[in-house]
Enzyme design. Sequence first.
Site, mmCIF file in Angstrom:
data_model
loop_
_atom_site.group_PDB
_atom_site.id
_atom_site.type_symbol
_atom_site.label_atom_id
_atom_site.label_comp_id
_atom_site.label_asym_id
_atom_site.label_seq_id
_atom_site.Cartn_x
_atom_site.Cartn_y
_atom_site.Cartn_z
ATOM 1 N N HIS A 28 48.500 -30.590 57.301
ATOM 2 C CA HIS A 28 49.770 -30.197 57.941
ATOM 3 C C HIS A 28 49.992 -28.695 57.798
ATOM 4 O O HIS A 28 50.222 -27.986 58.789
ATOM 5 C CB HIS A 28 50.919 -30.974 57.305
ATOM 6 C CG HIS A 28 52.270 -30.667 57.880
ATOM 7 N ND1 HIS A 28 52.891 -31.474 58.804
ATOM 8 C CD2 HIS A 28 53.128 -29.638 57.663
ATOM 9 C CE1 HIS A 28 54.060 -30.946 59.141
ATOM 10 N NE2 HIS A 28 54.228 -29.834 58.446
ATOM 11 N N GLU A 29 49.913 -28.214 56.558
ATOM 12 C CA GLU A 29 50.131 -26.781 56.331
ATOM 13 C C GLU A 29 49.001 -25.945 56.947
ATOM 14 O O GLU A 29 49.239 -24.820 57.409
ATOM 15 C CB GLU A 29 50.256 -26.491 54.832
ATOM 16 C CG GLU A 29 51.423 -27.197 54.150
ATOM 17 C CD GLU A 29 52.764 -26.953 54.810
ATOM 18 O OE1 GLU A 29 52.942 -25.896 55.466
ATOM 19 O OE2 GLU A 29 53.641 -27.834 54.709
ATOM 20 N N HIS A 81 50.004 -25.330 60.526
ATOM 21 C CA HIS A 81 50.937 -24.195 60.615
ATOM 22 C C HIS A 81 50.189 -22.866 60.515
ATOM 23 O O HIS A 81 50.431 -21.933 61.288
ATOM 24 C CB HIS A 81 51.957 -24.264 59.474
ATOM 25 C CG HIS A 81 53.060 -25.252 59.670
ATOM 26 N ND1 HIS A 81 53.850 -25.286 60.795
ATOM 27 C CD2 HIS A 81 53.527 -26.235 58.856
ATOM 28 C CE1 HIS A 81 54.745 -26.254 60.669
ATOM 29 N NE2 HIS A 81 54.564 -26.845 59.508
ATOM 30 N N HIS A 132 48.135 -22.039 63.590
ATOM 31 C CA HIS A 132 49.035 -21.609 64.668
ATOM 32 C C HIS A 132 49.394 -20.137 64.453
ATOM 33 O O HIS A 132 49.322 -19.305 65.378
ATOM 34 C CB HIS A 132 50.284 -22.488 64.677
ATOM 35 C CG HIS A 132 51.096 -22.373 65.917
ATOM 36 N ND1 HIS A 132 52.189 -23.190 66.176
ATOM 37 C CD2 HIS A 132 51.021 -21.543 66.984
ATOM 38 C CE1 HIS A 132 52.717 -22.860 67.342
ATOM 39 N NE2 HIS A 132 52.034 -21.852 67.849
#
Length: 599
Positions: free
Chosen positions: A390-391, A394, A397
Amino acid sequence: MQGKLPKRNEVEKALTWRLEDIYENEDLWEADLKEALSIADKITEFNGKIADSAKNLLEVLKLYEQSELLISKFYGYAHMRHDEDTANSKYNGMNQKATSAYLTVNEKASFIEPEVLSISDEALADFYKSEPELKKYELKIKEVRRLKDHILSKELEQLIASAGEMGRTPYNGFNMLSDADLKFPSVTDSEGKEVVLSNGRFVPVQMSKDRELRKKAFEAFYGRYEEFKNTWAALYDGEVKTRIFNSKARKYNSNFEAAVDENDVDPAVCDRLIDSIHKGFDKMHKYVALRKKLLGVDELHMYDVYVSMISDFDMEVSYEEAKELSLKALTPLGDEYLGIVKQAYENRWIDVVENEGKRSGAYSSGAYGVHPYMLLNYNNTLEDVFTLVHEMGHSMHTWYSEHEQSIWNADYKIFVAEVASTTNEVLLYHYLKDNAKSKEEKAYIINHFLESFKSTMYRQTMFEEFERKTNTMAENGEPLTAESLSEVYYNLNKEYFGKEMVSDPQIAYEWCRIPHFYYNFYVYQYATSFAAAVSIAHKILTEGESAVNKYKEFLKSGCTKDPVSLLKIAGVDLTTAAPIEDALKVFDEALSEMEELFA
């Protein structure tokens, strides 16, 4: 679970982030902070002069950009140093100093936006012709001017700004009552052992296999909230009334319209979300029926919502194993993407394990022009593996956005912020499920996905609907009382969970404890991001390279378009109901897979 936590200096170096990539020494940090304050003084020299000429506008924007680049570095460094050990007085001081400098720069530059708004469209067009370099800042200028109809005079803007701290009173009051003043009773488990309740312990207790404990804790916990129901109602009413004041002052038709306009999103996007979720209630009710069956209970109660449907299986995953799993799961994103992920692992972009004083939770952060960083508190659970990817989503991105865009155009809006992170999670889910070594492991993986989907798509949409309904009530002059708020929430809960769920009366007071109701219509973005991520992951897995290329183009685009247009680049069109409907189909398929495993 580990025993005693290590001190920061006892953590293996390879498991800590290398913040020296930002500053080799702290003299350089100090120099950048001072330089930013010096630039802020130069910015103030343009106060009242920006609209005079294209040259003035260009020069002040150049200075502001320089200050933003410096802030990104010195503030990012200080807050990450602080978070690695919050008890370290040196880094506490640095963080406070960085925060103060950041606020000082912003305060001294606060005149820029109102003056940019004062320039006529005709004059601005001439400015672009006479100073072509201004085109570099065109997107930033457009974003400021997009809200022109809702920006007031300098005097009124200052008045609203000065009332801002007062407007935080309801949220501050909520936090103090919830976190500091509210004390919960103890309950006993089925063996007579005492269990002390708190806000932090409530959900872990609700995940317990001990149903008697879950029931007692549920009733005691919400019973305590009910005792203060009138205070919670007054605080929430104050929050909504603050929004009404601000939205009326800024000439919006409603609180909701004002909130979504800030993110440049059409209100119809949220309307479609709620409508599609309502049409998909049958799938939520199918999930509830499956939960009831797998738990083997005659009646399913609200205190049965958090406990795992898979009772006799667990997974332990070391950090090294998690890294390998992540690389395998993210393989469909291509060699370039994987190469950057490997850099993150090899070059210490990640602060991995918990230590004394370390900030809880997880996040992706960093400094523009360096690379992203990730804070974890990895503890060898399956949830930790999902948190890692998940991180990483981020961070990827951010990496792509900052490598393609200026600091002005790289900062993507909250509406799309959870898309890349959740896309990674969905890819991990599919990889783990497809490579499960046993029926129990596969069921455990599917259970994780079902819980994430239920919590994000359905629960967050229910929260959004509560917020919409109660704000509309207040705008129409209806009082927000403990009774009216609890009635709205209870009826929504019954509607969302369906007839197979016993909606215990205590659940009517769950609204009292949700901090997101003070976030001004934030929650629907969790659901839209989740739907977009499910759609993108499906395209990547079925269409291959063409879908990956579109997705990477989205990652590189920063905030160069409005959020809905950005998602269209990746093949997700939230001007239609299709992404929500497609996500609901994936949920239904996962439910069917789980049913087949236990047929």
